[in-house]
Design an enzyme around this catalytic site. Structure first.
Site, PDB file in Angstrom:
ATOM      1  N   ALA A   1      27.268  65.847  25.707  1.00  0.00           N
ATOM      2  CA  ALA A   1      26.541  64.466  25.592  1.00  0.00           C
ATOM      3  C   ALA A   1      25.812  64.679  24.196  1.00  0.00           C
ATOM      4  O   ALA A   1      26.253  65.005  23.366  1.00  0.00           O
ATOM      5  CB  ALA A   1      25.737  64.093  26.977  1.00  0.00           C
ATOM      6  N   CYS A   2      24.224  64.244  24.400  1.00  0.00           N
ATOM      7  CA  CYS A   2      23.665  63.967  23.267  1.00  0.00           C
ATOM      8  C   CYS A   2      23.095  65.446  22.959  1.00  0.00           C
ATOM      9  O   CYS A   2      22.346  65.485  21.931  1.00  0.00           O
ATOM     10  CB  CYS A   2      22.557  62.977  23.482  1.00  0.00           C
ATOM     11  SG  CYS A   2      23.071  61.152  23.484  1.00  0.00           S
TER      12      CYS A   2
END
Length: 381
Positions: free
Chosen positions: A161-162
């Site tokens: 993800a981020c």
């Protein structure tokens, strides 16, 4: 918890930032959103009146900026996003023998990073692509870029993800430290706009598209005038459902709409803010102190660029009254949330002005929960 204090001598010698040519302002985005909401409410007036369907709310530029600090975002294709009848970008499919869009984005950033590091493709032994979303399952986007550059080595994709950028940088550090690669090209092509639900008031404004890249190598092979020597890396994950994307190829086996409710990006913003801010601040404080560095001795914090209120709170916890935009730069006002790329964008745009001997930290955090960080010192070569 993973915290690694490697031998001195591994550096980030260059980064590259590729920005799409098209941008969407808050006003443009809100105009399309409100037109879509107005049409939906008009077409479903009877059902809304009967309580069978919820009316679509309206958005505003003021709401977006207050909630996030975002004023604009860059995207690959703005036309479809601003069409109230479509509310998603239009990205024509490419043939298998054409470079895919995400590889094209990454390739542009990679060339800029190689130029900044004074490196040629033959100097690179590995390519890692880390992104919040990957355009396909296989072949790896990293291998496609490796082939386009003519790099003789290995390549792979990864997704956290981020935190994908900082986790990928740490894998690059591991590869160089172990001797399995002389230099690694880390690429973060964030093609986020297709995963945005532009009909959802709480998330239609969050993401933008961008690509960044970094060269990680041993100091003795570095050809740049200055570089950032990595003092230590740290990673942490903790499972949470508060940020989620359920888009999956298994939708066809479940007989559900792959793009239906709950399948695109969604988050419980209040819980994320409440839980991630103290987690990220404690993570960073403990990392630098374990390296013998006081938080106030860090010249610059290149934080994840998701929400200005989160960044300001984390910066305040780390620096107290000394927290300023100069020490914790903000780029999300014009780039929006660019997934894992945000902290690397901030680093790319805000590191050349620091003198040799300055210390800085790149940090990203996101779904998982996941947090990744690298503590560094600027050196002369």
């Amino acid at each position: 918890m993973s915290e690694y204090k490697m031998p001195r001598g591994i550096v980030i010698s260059g980064t590259g930032l590729w920005t799409p040519p098209e941008a969407i302002s808050n006003d443009e985005l809100v105009a399309a959103f409100n037109a879509h909401s107005e049409k939906f409410n008009r077409d479903n007036a009877a059902a809304i009146e009967a309580g069978e369907v919820e009316a679509k709310p309206f958005s505003s530029a003021e709401f977006i900026e207050k909630a996030s600090g975002i004023k604009s975002r860059y995207v690959i294709s703005k036309e479809g996003i601003l069409d109230p009848e479509r509310m998603r970008p239009y990205l024509p499919e490419r043939a298998d023998d054409e470079l895919c869009l995400q590889a094209e984005m990454g390739l542009k950033a990679a060339k800029l990073a190689l130029e900044k590091a004074n490196k040629k493709p033959e100097d690179i032994d590995a390519v890692i692509v880390g992104a919040s979303y990957l355009q396909r399952a296989y072949p790896a986007i990293a291998i496609e870029i490796q082939g386009a550059l003519g790099i003789d080595g290995f390549a792979f994709d990864m997704e956290v993800a981020c935190s994908s950028a900082t986790f990928a940088l740490q894998r690059a550090v591991d590869a160089v430290s172990s001797g399995s690669a002389r230099a690694v090209l880390v690429i973060n092509p964030e093609l986020a706009s297709p995963q945005v639900d532009y009909t959802d008031r709480d998330s239609h404004f969050i993401f933008g598209d961008v690509a960044v890249a970094s060269v990680v190598e041993r100091r003795e092979f570095c050809n740049a005038d200055t570089a950032w020597e990595i003092l230590g890396t740290k990673a942490k994950t903790l499972f949470s459902n508060n940020i989620r994307s359920n888009f999956s190829y298994t939708a066809r086996a479940a007989d559900v709409d792959a793009f239906g409710p709950g399948k695109l990006f969604r988050q419980n913003g209040r819980k994320v803010f409440k839980e991630v801010c103290p987690m990220a601040a404690a993570h960073l404080e403990s990392q630098v102190e374990a390296l013998g560095i006081e938080p106030n001795a860090v010249s610059r914090w290149w934080l994840h660029q998701a929400n200005i209120n989160m960044n300001q709170l984390i910066a305040k916890k780390l620096m107290g009254d000394d927290a300023t935009p100069e020490r914790a730069p903000i780029v999300l006002d014009r780039y929006a949330n660019t997934g894992c790329a945000g902290s690397v964008i901030a680093f790319n745009l805000h590191n050349d002005d620091l003198p040799v001997g300055s210390k800085g930290v790149i940090c990203s955090f996101g779904a998982g929960y996941s947090i990744g960080s690298l503590a560094m010192e600027k050196i002369a070569i």
